[in-house]
Write an enzyme that holds these catalytic residues in place. Structure first.
Site, PDB file in Angstrom:
ATOM      1  N   GLY A  92       4.171  11.060   0.991  1.00 39.43           N
ATOM      2  CA  GLY A  92       3.949  11.494   2.366  1.00 39.43           C
ATOM      3  C   GLY A  92       5.253  11.581   3.137  1.00 39.43           C
ATOM      4  O   GLY A  92       5.353  11.139   4.284  1.00 39.43           O
TER       5      GLY A  92
ATOM      6  N   SER B 239       6.941  14.578   6.781  1.00 35.83           N
ATOM      7  CA  SER B 239       6.858  14.557   8.249  1.00 35.83           C
ATOM      8  C   SER B 239       6.635  13.125   8.729  1.00 35.83           C
ATOM      9  O   SER B 239       6.440  12.207   7.928  1.00 35.83           O
ATOM     10  CB  SER B 239       5.712  15.457   8.744  1.00 35.83           C
ATOM     11  OG  SER B 239       4.455  14.956   8.300  1.00 35.83           O
TER      12      SER B 239
ATOM     13  N   ILE C  66       6.450   9.387   9.934  1.00 37.06           N
ATOM     14  CA  ILE C  66       7.124   8.153   9.552  1.00 37.06           C
ATOM     15  C   ILE C  66       7.841   8.302   8.208  1.00 37.06           C
ATOM     16  O   ILE C  66       8.939   7.790   8.027  1.00 37.06           O
ATOM     17  CB  ILE C  66       6.114   6.995   9.502  1.00 37.06           C
ATOM     18  CG1 ILE C  66       5.560   6.718  10.903  1.00 37.06           C
ATOM     19  CG2 ILE C  66       6.754   5.729   8.937  1.00 37.06           C
ATOM     20  CD1 ILE C  66       4.377   5.772  10.926  1.00 37.06           C
ATOM     21  N   GLY C  67       7.221   9.020   7.275  1.00 35.32           N
ATOM     22  CA  GLY C  67       7.833   9.199   5.960  1.00 35.32           C
ATOM     23  C   GLY C  67       9.171   9.908   6.037  1.00 35.32           C
ATOM     24  O   GLY C  67      10.161   9.486   5.415  1.00 35.32           O
TER      25      GLY C  67
ATOM     26  N   SER D 213      -1.656  -0.659   8.695  1.00 32.61           N
ATOM     27  CA  SER D 213      -1.996  -0.333  10.081  1.00 32.61           C
ATOM     28  C   SER D 213      -2.535  -1.567  10.780  1.00 32.61           C
ATOM     29  O   SER D 213      -3.065  -2.487  10.139  1.00 32.61           O
ATOM     30  CB  SER D 213      -3.056   0.776  10.105  1.00 32.61           C
ATOM     31  OG  SER D 213      -3.588   0.965  11.392  1.00 32.61           O
TER      32      SER D 213
ATOM     33  N   TYR E 217     -10.979   4.553   7.177  1.00 32.57           N
ATOM     34  CA  TYR E 217      -9.535   4.358   7.331  1.00 32.57           C
ATOM     35  C   TYR E 217      -9.219   2.866   7.457  1.00 32.57           C
ATOM     36  O   TYR E 217      -8.353   2.343   6.748  1.00 32.57           O
ATOM     37  CB  TYR E 217      -9.036   5.112   8.571  1.00 32.57           C
ATOM     38  CG  TYR E 217      -7.544   4.998   8.782  1.00 32.57           C
ATOM     39  CD1 TYR E 217      -6.665   5.803   8.063  1.00 32.57           C
ATOM     40  CD2 TYR E 217      -7.019   4.086   9.697  1.00 32.57           C
ATOM     41  CE1 TYR E 217      -5.290   5.701   8.255  1.00 32.57           C
ATOM     42  CE2 TYR E 217      -5.643   3.978   9.885  1.00 32.57           C
ATOM     43  CZ  TYR E 217      -4.793   4.792   9.166  1.00 32.57           C
ATOM     44  OH  TYR E 217      -3.430   4.678   9.356  1.00 32.57           O
TER      45      TYR E 217
END
Length: 327
Positions: free
Chosen positions: A9, A12, A14-15, A171, A193
């Site tokens: 990932g 874009s 945070i990655g 998270s 999630y």
């Protein structure tokens, strides 16, 4: 010896911010962007090379939500590299988010506003679906695909006399109440999630129990509240336009509103310069930003059931056997 770092990932958010920070920290590392969308991966690579012209940046097609894609990518990784020093498991999805607007507006004018935005507790649900492998899509992408990748790359991660580090992007929405070991794919719930992120917290703990003796260490981070494509997809764009000034104001009084991907990647970058043996396997490392804009990392103990984490590890291995028979 140049370090080999693979980031899922990475095209874009945070990655990509992490990749920029890693190259600034160590221009000699060999960085692999493992992405589902190769067009965006090419754009990310170009952006990184624009600021780090001599960097060694590889691309790899990887859809962690697809068993076949994971197996194919793992073969490619094994052919390219003789070891992996850091494996950042950052890819994740939150499909079809549904917001309880009544709870949202009530929370905006309550003392709970900071916690509401930080955790989305009681605010956010998702509509999951089966993928082509017959697995729940969020479970497959956020957890199982990454687990399968680790299993496939053990020969590069568990080398004699060498330590390797796995880092999971978790998270603050990871909650025990959203997860059931009897329904680890979250087929019957509305918070896939949250369930998948709590499961990744547990899996990290189990991996440390099973793999530390082989030189493999696993850590978990929380990026804080970051404005990324995933976040922007939760609410209509006009709503974010309205509340962003409020959120920047709130950030003065809380350290969990990191807001930018660069700030959110703080803990990911911090772990890159730590000795993995010195880290606490039961801690989640939080990216935090002070009201004055100073970034720092802070460990906080996770609410983890060790017995359940071991059960999850065993169930994932059994599921791995099943999906391999289908391939």
């Amino acid at each position: 010896m140049e370090k080999v770092v693979l980031v899922t990932g990475a095209n874009s958010g945070i990655g990509l911010a992490l990749c920029e920070r890693l190259l600034t920290e160590d221009s000699q590392l060999r960085l692999c962007l493992a992405c589902r969308n190769m067009q965006r991966a090419e754009a990310a690579r170009s952006a990184l090379l624009a600021s780090h012209s001599k960097a060694h940046v590889d691309l790899l097609h990887l859809d962690v939500g697809s068993v076949q894609s994971v197996l194919t990518a793992a073969q490619e990784i094994t052919a390219r590299y003789n070891r992996i020093d850091f494996l950042y498991l950052n890819a994740g999805i939150m499909p079809n988010p549904q917001v309880d607007f009544k709870a949202l507006f009530k929370g905006l004018f309550s003392r709970n506003v900071i916690n509401m935005f930080a955790t989305a507790e009681g605010l956010l649900t998702q509509q999951d679906r089966l993928n082509s492998d017959g697995l729940q899509e969020v479970f497959a992408t956020n957890l199982f695909g990454h687990f399968l990748l680790i299993r496939e790359l053990e020969s590069l991660l568990c080398l004699a006399g060498h330590t390797s580090t796995i880092v999971w992007t978790s998270s603050s929405n990871a909650r025990r109440s959203a997860f059931s070991i009897e329904d680890m794919q979250h087929r019957n719930g509305m918070e896939p999630y949250s369930s998948s992120k709590y499961a990744s917290d547990m899996l990290s703990l189990a991996l440390n129990r099973h793999k530390n003796s082989q030189g493999l260490f696993s850590s978990v981070i929380c990026p804080g509240l970051v404005m990324t494509n995933l976040t922007y997809g939760i609410l209509p764009s006009f709503f974010w336009t309205l509340i962003m000034p409020v959120m920047w104001l709130i950030r003065i009084f809380t350290n969990t509103f990191t807001l930018t991907p660069y700030n959110g990647a703080e803990a990911l970058h911090w772990l890159f310069v730590q000795k993995p043996e010195s880290l606490d396997p039961r801690a989640k490392y939080h990216s935090l930003t002070s009201g004055l804009g100073t970034n720092y990392t802070q460990p906080r103990q996770m609410d983890i059931d060790e017995g359940m984490s071991e059960d999850l590890y065993s169930k994932l291995i059994e599921l791995e056997k099943i999906v391999r028979k289908k391939e």
